[in-house]
Design a protein around this motif. Structure first.
Motif, mmCIF file in Angstrom:
data_model
loop_
_atom_site.group_PDB
_atom_site.id
_atom_site.type_symbol
_atom_site.label_atom_id
_atom_site.label_comp_id
_atom_site.label_asym_id
_atom_site.label_seq_id
_atom_site.Cartn_x
_atom_site.Cartn_y
_atom_site.Cartn_z
ATOM 1 N N GLU A 173 0.775 -1.233 -0.051
ATOM 2 C CA GLU A 173 -0.124 -0.045 0.044
ATOM 3 C C GLU A 173 0.874 1.247 -0.022
ATOM 4 O OE1 GLU A 173 -2.333 -0.366 3.607
ATOM 5 O OE2 GLU A 173 -3.444 -2.274 2.716
ATOM 6 N N ARG A 174 2.027 1.141 0.661
ATOM 7 C CA ARG A 174 2.715 2.290 0.955
ATOM 8 C C ARG A 174 4.041 2.612 -0.157
ATOM 9 N NH1 ARG A 174 2.927 2.136 7.310
ATOM 10 N NH2 ARG A 174 0.598 2.311 7.954
ATOM 11 N N GLU A 175 4.446 1.451 -0.729
ATOM 12 C CA GLU A 175 5.844 1.507 -1.455
ATOM 13 C C GLU A 175 5.322 1.268 -2.973
ATOM 14 O OE1 GLU A 175 8.711 2.598 -2.776
ATOM 15 O OE2 GLU A 175 9.138 2.710 -0.753
ATOM 16 N N PRO A 176 5.523 2.552 -3.772
ATOM 17 C CA PRO A 176 5.394 2.437 -5.129
ATOM 18 C C PRO A 176 6.048 1.828 -6.056
ATOM 19 C CG PRO A 176 5.669 4.719 -4.544
ATOM 20 C CD PRO A 176 5.693 4.054 -3.383
ATOM 21 N N ASP A 177 7.721 1.913 -5.577
ATOM 22 C CA ASP A 177 8.676 1.472 -6.367
ATOM 23 C C ASP A 177 8.835 -0.057 -6.161
ATOM 24 O OD1 ASP A 177 11.190 0.385 -7.110
ATOM 25 O OD2 ASP A 177 11.924 2.579 -7.143
ATOM 26 N N PRO A 178 8.767 -1.038 -7.064
ATOM 27 C CA PRO A 178 8.651 -2.378 -7.009
ATOM 28 C C PRO A 178 10.018 -2.869 -6.531
ATOM 29 C CG PRO A 178 8.337 -1.734 -9.445
ATOM 30 C CD PRO A 178 8.341 -0.639 -8.694
ATOM 31 N N VAL A 179 11.126 -2.000 -7.061
ATOM 32 C CA VAL A 179 12.411 -2.702 -6.605
ATOM 33 C C VAL A 179 12.684 -2.444 -5.131
ATOM 34 C CG1 VAL A 179 14.819 -2.516 -6.747
ATOM 35 C CG2 VAL A 179 13.446 -2.128 -8.703
ATOM 36 N N LEU A 180 12.012 -1.285 -4.586
ATOM 37 C CA LEU A 180 12.425 -0.997 -3.270
ATOM 38 C C LEU A 180 11.309 -1.749 -2.345
ATOM 39 C CD1 LEU A 180 12.720 2.873 -3.116
ATOM 40 C CD2 LEU A 180 14.550 1.072 -2.612
ATOM 41 N N ARG A 181 10.205 -2.109 -2.978
ATOM 42 C CA ARG A 181 9.052 -2.876 -2.296
ATOM 43 C C ARG A 181 9.749 -4.417 -2.043
ATOM 44 N NH1 ARG A 181 4.839 -3.626 -6.193
ATOM 45 N NH2 ARG A 181 4.754 -1.579 -6.143
#
Length: 225
Positions: free
Chosen positions: A104-112
């Motif tokens: 829900e909070r992290e839009p960047d898939p790499v960082l997620r």
């Protein structure tokens, strides 16, 4: 005596009758509130699993640690397998609750994806007894369904990673995004399991987050998008 005092006395007498044996075993100490004893049992089990090189935890040893009878344990859990299921439920709720927040909070898939790996390994590091359950070391002599449930846990972790990694593959215009995501998710999940297993089998001396930033840069490099 007032009517309210009489009611309180009656309620206390009823409770004492239903748990009289446990009260006797505890030497007259204050009786836990409803549900509190279940929590105490699970906490004691998790603590016993934190002992490096600990053998199989028996209900006799668990009861002795809590200073109650084995019968008292079975008033709260139908079996030892159910006690382990209580620990697994805690693992599932804790980890997947955080994974859902990431989604829900992290839009960047790499960082997620990096944060997912990090939270999983940090959870195991902060809860050594749970780490032994996660990698199956504590379940070797227990009911087979417990290991199957932990297998399903890691299948769900892999699925969450696969979803993130497919998003990365699509954004980077990969020719086979689904295949790539499946292969990468499998490797990263195996990395997590290996780190947790090494932590448990080293007597909790080798941190699962050891050199984690370096590992994440290899598995999930910055230039993937």
């Amino acid at each position: 005596m007032s009517s309210s005092a009489s009611s309180s006395t009656a309620a206390a007498s009823t409770e004492a009758a239903s748990e009289g044996a446990e009260s006797t075993e505890s030497g007259g100490r204050k009786r836990p509130r409803p549900g509190e004893r279940r929590v105490q049992i699970l906490q004691a089990l998790a603590t016993m699993l934190e002992q490096p090189g600990a053998e199989r935890v028996t209900t006799a040893a668990l009861a002795a640690r809590l200073d109650v009878s084995e019968a008292a344990l079975y008033r709260h859990f139908a079996s030892k397998a159910q006690m382990f299921e209580g620990l697994i439920e805690f693992i599932e709720q804790s980890v997947f609750g955080l994974v859902n927040q990431l989604g829900e909070r992290e839009p960047d898939p790499v960082l997620r994806s990096r944060k997912l790996v990090t939270l999983l390994l940090q959870f195991g590091e902060k809860n050594p007894g749970m780490a032994r359950v996660m990698v199956g070391d504590a379940l070797v002599y227990e009911n087979e369904r417990l290991q199957q449930r932990m297998n399903l846990f890691f299948d769900k972790i892999e699925s969450a990673l696969r979803q993130n990694l497919r998003e990365i593959a699509v954004l980077s215009s990969a020719t086979t995004p689904t295949v790539d995501a499946q292969a990468d998710a499998s490797v990263i999940t195996a990395f997590c399991m290996g780190r947790l297993q090494r932590f448990a089998r080293s007597g909790f001396k080798r941190s699962p987050s050891e050199n984690l930033d370096h590992g994440l840069r290899l598995l999930l490099p910055d230039g993937r998008l």
